[in-house]
Design a protein around this motif. Structure first.
Motif, PDB file in Angstrom:
ATOM      1  N   ARG A  54      29.824   9.336 -51.637  1.00  9.71           N
ATOM      2  CA  ARG A  54      30.529  10.255 -52.528  1.00  9.71           C
ATOM      3  C   ARG A  54      30.661   9.668 -53.922  1.00  9.71           C
ATOM      4  NH1 ARG A  54      34.468  11.093 -48.879  1.00  9.71           N
ATOM      5  NH2 ARG A  54      35.771   9.577 -49.903  1.00  9.71           N
ATOM      6  N   ASP A  55      31.001   8.368 -54.005  1.00 14.50           N
ATOM      7  CA  ASP A  55      31.150   7.727 -55.312  1.00 14.50           C
ATOM      8  C   ASP A  55      29.832   7.704 -56.081  1.00 14.50           C
ATOM      9  OD1 ASP A  55      33.814   7.329 -54.792  1.00 14.50           O
ATOM     10  OD2 ASP A  55      33.607   5.203 -54.258  1.00 14.50           O
ATOM     11  N   ALA A  56      28.754   7.437 -55.371  1.00 17.50           N
ATOM     12  CA  ALA A  56      27.440   7.418 -56.035  1.00 17.50           C
ATOM     13  C   ALA A  56      27.090   8.808 -56.550  1.00 17.50           C
ATOM     14  CB  ALA A  56      26.372   6.924 -55.062  1.00 17.50           C
ATOM     15  N   LYS A  57      27.359   9.827 -55.760  1.00 19.72           N
ATOM     16  CA  LYS A  57      27.067  11.203 -56.169  1.00 19.72           C
ATOM     17  C   LYS A  57      27.911  11.594 -57.386  1.00 19.72           C
ATOM     18  CE  LYS A  57      26.993  15.912 -54.376  1.00 19.72           C
ATOM     19  NZ  LYS A  57      27.292  16.771 -53.224  1.00 19.72           N
ATOM     20  N   LEU A  58      29.202  11.245 -57.376  1.00 22.13           N
ATOM     21  CA  LEU A  58      30.070  11.570 -58.514  1.00 22.13           C
ATOM     22  C   LEU A  58      29.621  10.837 -59.774  1.00 22.13           C
ATOM     23  CD1 LEU A  58      33.618  11.624 -56.883  1.00 22.13           C
ATOM     24  CD2 LEU A  58      32.354  13.550 -57.841  1.00 22.13           C
ATOM     25  N   ALA A  59      29.195   9.580 -59.628  1.00 14.68           N
ATOM     26  CA  ALA A  59      28.731   8.819 -60.789  1.00 14.68           C
ATOM     27  C   ALA A  59      27.483   9.473 -61.381  1.00 14.68           C
ATOM     28  CB  ALA A  59      28.449   7.383 -60.391  1.00 14.68           C
ATOM     29  N   ALA A  60      26.581   9.928 -60.520  1.00 16.73           N
ATOM     30  CA  ALA A  60      25.365  10.592 -61.006  1.00 16.73           C
ATOM     31  C   ALA A  60      25.716  11.902 -61.710  1.00 16.73           C
ATOM     32  CB  ALA A  60      24.416  10.852 -59.845  1.00 16.73           C
TER      33      ALA A  60
END
Length: 78
Positions: A54-60
């Protein structure tokens, strides 16, 4: 002053029953707490794995939004 009566003697059978139920309640509570703690540990482990995704997706998404905003600002400045 109120007249106080002598306390009633409680049957040893009733005392034994009360203490037995108290002990059983404590043991049940310990067993139940242990079971729930294991379940929550498993849930936290799964949520930890999903959090990284989830964090990686939000950062992208944030990076893409920032890039779009910069492009829009550059288009307005021209």
């Amino acid at each position: 002053m109120a007249d106080l009566q002598a306390p009633v003697r409680v049957s040893p059978l009733i005392k034994f029953g009360r203490w037995s139920f108290l002990g059983l309640g404590v043991l049940y509570g310990a067993f139940h707490q242990n079971r729930l703690s294991k379940r929550e540990a498993n849930i936290r482990e799964v949520e930890g794995k999903h959090k990284a995704e989830r964090d990686a997706k939000l950062a992208a998404e944030k990076k893409a939004a920032a890039d779009r905003e910069i492009q829009e600002l550059e288009a307005m400045a021209k």
